[in-house]
Design a protein around this motif. Structure first.
Motif, PDB file in Angstrom:
ATOM      1  N   GLU A  34      32.258  38.287  47.770  1.00 25.45           N
ATOM      2  CA  GLU A  34      31.365  38.257  46.591  1.00 25.45           C
ATOM      3  C   GLU A  34      31.369  39.445  46.012  1.00 25.45           C
ATOM      4  OE1 GLU A  34      26.701  37.404  45.693  1.00 25.45           O
ATOM      5  OE2 GLU A  34      27.650  35.933  46.678  1.00 25.45           O
ATOM      6  N   VAL A  35      30.844  40.359  46.949  1.00 24.84           N
ATOM      7  CA  VAL A  35      30.703  42.040  46.616  1.00 24.84           C
ATOM      8  C   VAL A  35      31.759  42.544  46.023  1.00 24.84           C
ATOM      9  CG1 VAL A  35      29.992  44.221  47.462  1.00 24.84           C
ATOM     10  CG2 VAL A  35      28.463  42.106  47.979  1.00 24.84           C
ATOM     11  N   ALA A  36      32.884  42.188  46.761  1.00 26.61           N
ATOM     12  CA  ALA A  36      34.270  42.833  46.215  1.00 26.61           C
ATOM     13  C   ALA A  36      34.694  42.391  44.886  1.00 26.61           C
ATOM     14  CB  ALA A  36      35.508  42.272  47.378  1.00 26.61           C
ATOM     15  N   LEU A  37      34.572  41.120  44.657  1.00 29.24           N
ATOM     16  CA  LEU A  37      34.842  40.768  43.171  1.00 29.24           C
ATOM     17  C   LEU A  37      33.943  41.297  42.357  1.00 29.24           C
ATOM     18  CD1 LEU A  37      35.412  36.957  43.614  1.00 29.24           C
ATOM     19  CD2 LEU A  37      37.104  38.621  43.025  1.00 29.24           C
ATOM     20  N   ALA A  41      35.386  44.068  39.528  1.00 29.61           N
ATOM     21  CA  ALA A  41      35.185  43.717  37.829  1.00 29.61           C
ATOM     22  C   ALA A  41      34.645  45.231  37.503  1.00 29.61           C
ATOM     23  CB  ALA A  41      34.185  42.735  37.838  1.00 29.61           C
ATOM     24  N   GLU A  42      34.008  45.884  38.077  1.00 25.35           N
ATOM     25  CA  GLU A  42      33.277  47.037  37.715  1.00 25.35           C
ATOM     26  C   GLU A  42      34.117  48.394  37.715  1.00 25.35           C
ATOM     27  OE1 GLU A  42      29.492  47.463  39.783  1.00 25.35           O
ATOM     28  OE2 GLU A  42      28.909  45.480  39.336  1.00 25.35           O
ATOM     29  N   GLU A  43      34.829  48.765  38.895  1.00 22.70           N
ATOM     30  CA  GLU A  43      35.457  49.727  39.105  1.00 22.70           C
ATOM     31  C   GLU A  43      36.984  49.634  39.351  1.00 22.70           C
ATOM     32  OE1 GLU A  43      33.559  51.935  42.369  1.00 22.70           O
ATOM     33  OE2 GLU A  43      31.896  50.893  42.174  1.00 22.70           O
ATOM     34  N   GLY A  44      37.352  48.408  39.460  1.00 19.44           N
ATOM     35  CA  GLY A  44      38.884  47.954  39.722  1.00 19.44           C
ATOM     36  C   GLY A  44      39.180  48.171  41.308  1.00 19.44           C
ATOM     37  N   VAL A  45      40.329  47.991  41.591  1.00 17.05           N
ATOM     38  CA  VAL A  45      40.714  47.669  42.908  1.00 17.05           C
ATOM     39  C   VAL A  45      40.599  49.336  43.712  1.00 17.05           C
ATOM     40  CG1 VAL A  45      42.289  46.166  42.585  1.00 17.05           C
ATOM     41  CG2 VAL A  45      43.174  48.478  42.620  1.00 17.05           C
ATOM     42  N   ALA A  46      40.353  50.301  42.984  1.00 13.59           N
ATOM     43  CA  ALA A  46      40.218  51.755  43.691  1.00 13.59           C
ATOM     44  C   ALA A  46      38.958  51.686  44.275  1.00 13.59           C
ATOM     45  CB  ALA A  46      40.603  52.788  42.772  1.00 13.59           C
ATOM     46  N   GLY A  47      37.967  51.067  43.587  1.00 11.63           N
ATOM     47  CA  GLY A  47      36.358  51.111  44.324  1.00 11.63           C
ATOM     48  C   GLY A  47      36.446  50.533  45.574  1.00 11.63           C
ATOM     49  N   LEU A  48      37.344  49.516  45.898  1.00  5.92           N
ATOM     50  CA  LEU A  48      37.067  48.941  47.358  1.00  5.92           C
ATOM     51  C   LEU A  48      37.056  49.974  48.447  1.00  5.92           C
ATOM     52  CD1 LEU A  48      39.219  45.777  46.779  1.00  5.92           C
ATOM     53  CD2 LEU A  48      36.778  45.950  46.471  1.00  5.92           C
ATOM     54  N   LYS A  49      36.024  50.249  49.166  1.00  7.98           N
ATOM     55  CA  LYS A  49      35.731  51.292  50.206  1.00  7.98           C
ATOM     56  C   LYS A  49      34.803  50.402  51.142  1.00  7.98           C
ATOM     57  CE  LYS A  49      38.002  54.357  47.976  1.00  7.98           C
ATOM     58  NZ  LYS A  49      39.350  54.773  48.089  1.00  7.98           N
ATOM     59  N   VAL A  50      35.219  50.527  52.409  1.00  4.86           N
ATOM     60  CA  VAL A  50      34.483  49.775  53.272  1.00  4.86           C
ATOM     61  C   VAL A  50      32.813  50.065  53.345  1.00  4.86           C
ATOM     62  CG1 VAL A  50      34.077  49.260  55.944  1.00  4.86           C
ATOM     63  CG2 VAL A  50      36.464  49.579  55.100  1.00  4.86           C
ATOM     64  N   PRO A 120      35.628  38.591  34.747  1.00  7.09           N
ATOM     65  CA  PRO A 120      35.604  39.836  34.787  1.00  7.09           C
ATOM     66  C   PRO A 120      36.388  40.451  35.825  1.00  7.09           C
ATOM     67  CG  PRO A 120      33.395  39.377  34.526  1.00  7.09           C
ATOM     68  CD  PRO A 120      34.137  38.135  34.839  1.00  7.09           C
ATOM     69  N   ALA A 121      36.538  39.882  36.977  1.00  3.96           N
ATOM     70  CA  ALA A 121      37.268  40.536  38.227  1.00  3.96           C
ATOM     71  C   ALA A 121      38.800  40.047  37.959  1.00  3.96           C
ATOM     72  CB  ALA A 121      36.867  39.802  39.474  1.00  3.96           C
ATOM     73  N   ARG A 122      39.042  38.865  37.511  1.00  5.56           N
ATOM     74  CA  ARG A 122      40.423  38.561  36.781  1.00  5.56           C
ATOM     75  C   ARG A 122      40.919  39.678  36.002  1.00  5.56           C
ATOM     76  NH1 ARG A 122      39.234  32.547  36.430  1.00  5.56           N
ATOM     77  NH2 ARG A 122      38.967  31.806  38.957  1.00  5.56           N
ATOM     78  N   ARG A 123      40.031  39.717  35.055  1.00  6.39           N
ATOM     79  CA  ARG A 123      40.469  40.836  33.760  1.00  6.39           C
ATOM     80  C   ARG A 123      40.919  41.996  34.519  1.00  6.39           C
ATOM     81  NH1 ARG A 123      38.460  40.633  28.466  1.00  6.39           N
ATOM     82  NH2 ARG A 123      38.850  42.433  27.274  1.00  6.39           N
ATOM     83  N   ARG A 124      39.866  42.542  35.208  1.00  2.79           N
ATOM     84  CA  ARG A 124      40.391  43.911  35.955  1.00  2.79           C
ATOM     85  C   ARG A 124      41.541  44.017  36.858  1.00  2.79           C
ATOM     86  NH1 ARG A 124      38.078  49.042  35.835  1.00  2.79           N
ATOM     87  NH2 ARG A 124      39.746  50.312  36.803  1.00  2.79           N
ATOM     88  N   LEU A 125      41.793  42.786  37.695  1.00  8.53           N
ATOM     89  CA  LEU A 125      43.030  42.533  38.394  1.00  8.53           C
ATOM     90  C   LEU A 125      44.063  42.610  37.724  1.00  8.53           C
ATOM     91  CD1 LEU A 125      41.581  40.030  41.247  1.00  8.53           C
ATOM     92  CD2 LEU A 125      42.362  42.318  41.319  1.00  8.53           C
ATOM     93  N   ALA A 126      44.275  41.875  36.449  1.00  9.63           N
ATOM     94  CA  ALA A 126      45.514  41.663  35.758  1.00  9.63           C
ATOM     95  C   ALA A 126      45.697  43.169  35.482  1.00  9.63           C
ATOM     96  CB  ALA A 126      45.044  40.797  34.611  1.00  9.63           C
ATOM     97  N   ILE A 127      44.676  44.014  34.818  1.00 14.19           N
ATOM     98  CA  ILE A 127      44.880  45.471  34.542  1.00 14.19           C
ATOM     99  C   ILE A 127      45.591  46.352  35.647  1.00 14.19           C
ATOM    100  CG2 ILE A 127      43.815  47.621  33.639  1.00 14.19           C
ATOM    101  CD1 ILE A 127      42.193  45.576  31.923  1.00 14.19           C
ATOM    102  N   ASP A 128      45.144  46.024  36.661  1.00 10.66           N
ATOM    103  CA  ASP A 128      45.426  46.678  37.981  1.00 10.66           C
ATOM    104  C   ASP A 128      46.668  46.289  38.772  1.00 10.66           C
ATOM    105  OD1 ASP A 128      43.333  48.736  37.349  1.00 10.66           O
ATOM    106  OD2 ASP A 128      42.169  48.036  39.089  1.00 10.66           O
ATOM    107  N   MET A 129      47.258  45.266  38.145  1.00  8.63           N
ATOM    108  CA  MET A 129      48.408  44.603  38.956  1.00  8.63           C
ATOM    109  C   MET A 129      49.533  45.521  39.163  1.00  8.63           C
ATOM    110  SD  MET A 129      48.109  41.642  40.312  1.00  8.63           S
ATOM    111  CE  MET A 129      49.333  40.734  40.386  1.00  8.63           C
ATOM    112  N   GLN A 130      49.778  46.606  38.625  1.00  6.48           N
ATOM    113  CA  GLN A 130      50.894  47.714  39.098  1.00  6.48           C
ATOM    114  C   GLN A 130      50.309  48.967  39.756  1.00  6.48           C
ATOM    115  OE1 GLN A 130      54.362  47.652  36.901  1.00  6.48           O
ATOM    116  NE2 GLN A 130      53.401  47.132  34.824  1.00  6.48           N
ATOM    117  N   THR A 131      49.194  48.862  40.427  1.00  8.94           N
ATOM    118  CA  THR A 131      48.567  50.000  41.083  1.00  8.94           C
ATOM    119  C   THR A 131      49.148  50.214  42.461  1.00  8.94           C
ATOM    120  OG1 THR A 131      46.548  48.817  41.694  1.00  8.94           O
ATOM    121  CG2 THR A 131      46.565  50.263  39.642  1.00  8.94           C
ATOM    122  N   THR A 132      49.629  49.208  43.080  1.00  7.89           N
ATOM    123  CA  THR A 132      50.235  49.217  44.387  1.00  7.89           C
ATOM    124  C   THR A 132      51.568  48.711  44.712  1.00  7.89           C
ATOM    125  OG1 THR A 132      49.421  47.176  45.491  1.00  7.89           O
ATOM    126  CG2 THR A 132      48.080  49.384  45.395  1.00  7.89           C
TER     127      THR A 132
END
Length: 223
Positions: A34-37, A41-50, A120-132
């Protein structure tokens, strides 16, 4: 660092705060997801830090590693689930929309845009789908799926009049790639159009591509 949650222990039953160890583990996993989503949504996939995820979830860092070896594991699990929900929503519309090419096409595109843009999370995931590399692979799989659905729908709605073969496949992939890029530019607010205009354009693009494909196939057969 966040501290462990207060737990009431019932040793005789092996329960903590009324929950078994497995139930507690499941609860922590769902909280992290839940928190990861929210973070995506707020920071993009780059914001996922343990550490940041655990602090936000109110958990000790060690609880992250009881389920995931790395944040990428969590990310790709969420990506797969969100893509599955998008596909399910679109296929649900296909199953119930009228057998009229333009009406069904518009309903499907509207559903696809809505299920992504309004989450919001899907929207940002769509934008970030070429980052890795792994996200790019999933993006390619999505394009493949969209192209296959387009071809299947063409055969279902048009029957023998549907264009088939390599030209149809190339057209479907071109439209799938192009449509996705246009959607992402719109999600980034790089296009000065509203949602209705976006949907109108995507409908027109697909219908025009079908006409062009028919012309190309006829001309190449004649040549």
């Amino acid at each position: 660092m966040a501290t462990d949650e207060a737990e009431t222990v019932d040793v005789s039953r092996g329960r903590y705060a009324g929950l078994t160890a497995d139930e507690r583990r499941t609860q922590r996993r769902e909280r992290l997801r839940e928190v990861a989503l929210e973070v995506i949504a707020e920071e993009g996939v780059a914001g996922l830090k343990v550490r940041a995820l655990c602090a936000r979830a109110g958990l000790n860092d060690r609880y992250f590693y009881e389920t995931y070896s790395h944040t990428d594991r969590l990310l790709y699990e969420l990506v797969d689930e969100q893509l599955a929900e998008v596909v399910a929503a679109v296929m649900g519309v296909i199953a119930t929309a009228p057998a009229d090419t333009r009406v069904r096409l518009r309903a499907v595109i509207e559903a696809g845009v809505t299920v992504i843009a309004d989450h919001p999370a899907r929207r940002r995931l769509a934008i970030d789908m070429q980052t890795t590399d792994e996200l790019r692979r999933r993006r390619t799989e999505l394009v493949d799926l969209v192209a296959r659905v387009m071809l299947d729908q063409g055969r279902e709605l048009l029957g023998d009049a549907a264009v088939t073969g390599v030209h149809a496949e190339l057209a479907a992939r071109t439209v799938a790639h192009g449509g996705l890029e246009i959607l992402i530019e719109w999600l980034r607010d790089e296009l000065d159009i509203d949602r209705a205009q976006l949907i109108d354009f995507l409908v027109a693009m697909i219908l025009t591509a079908a006409e062009i494909t028919t012309t190309v196939q006829r001309e190449m057969a004649a040549g």
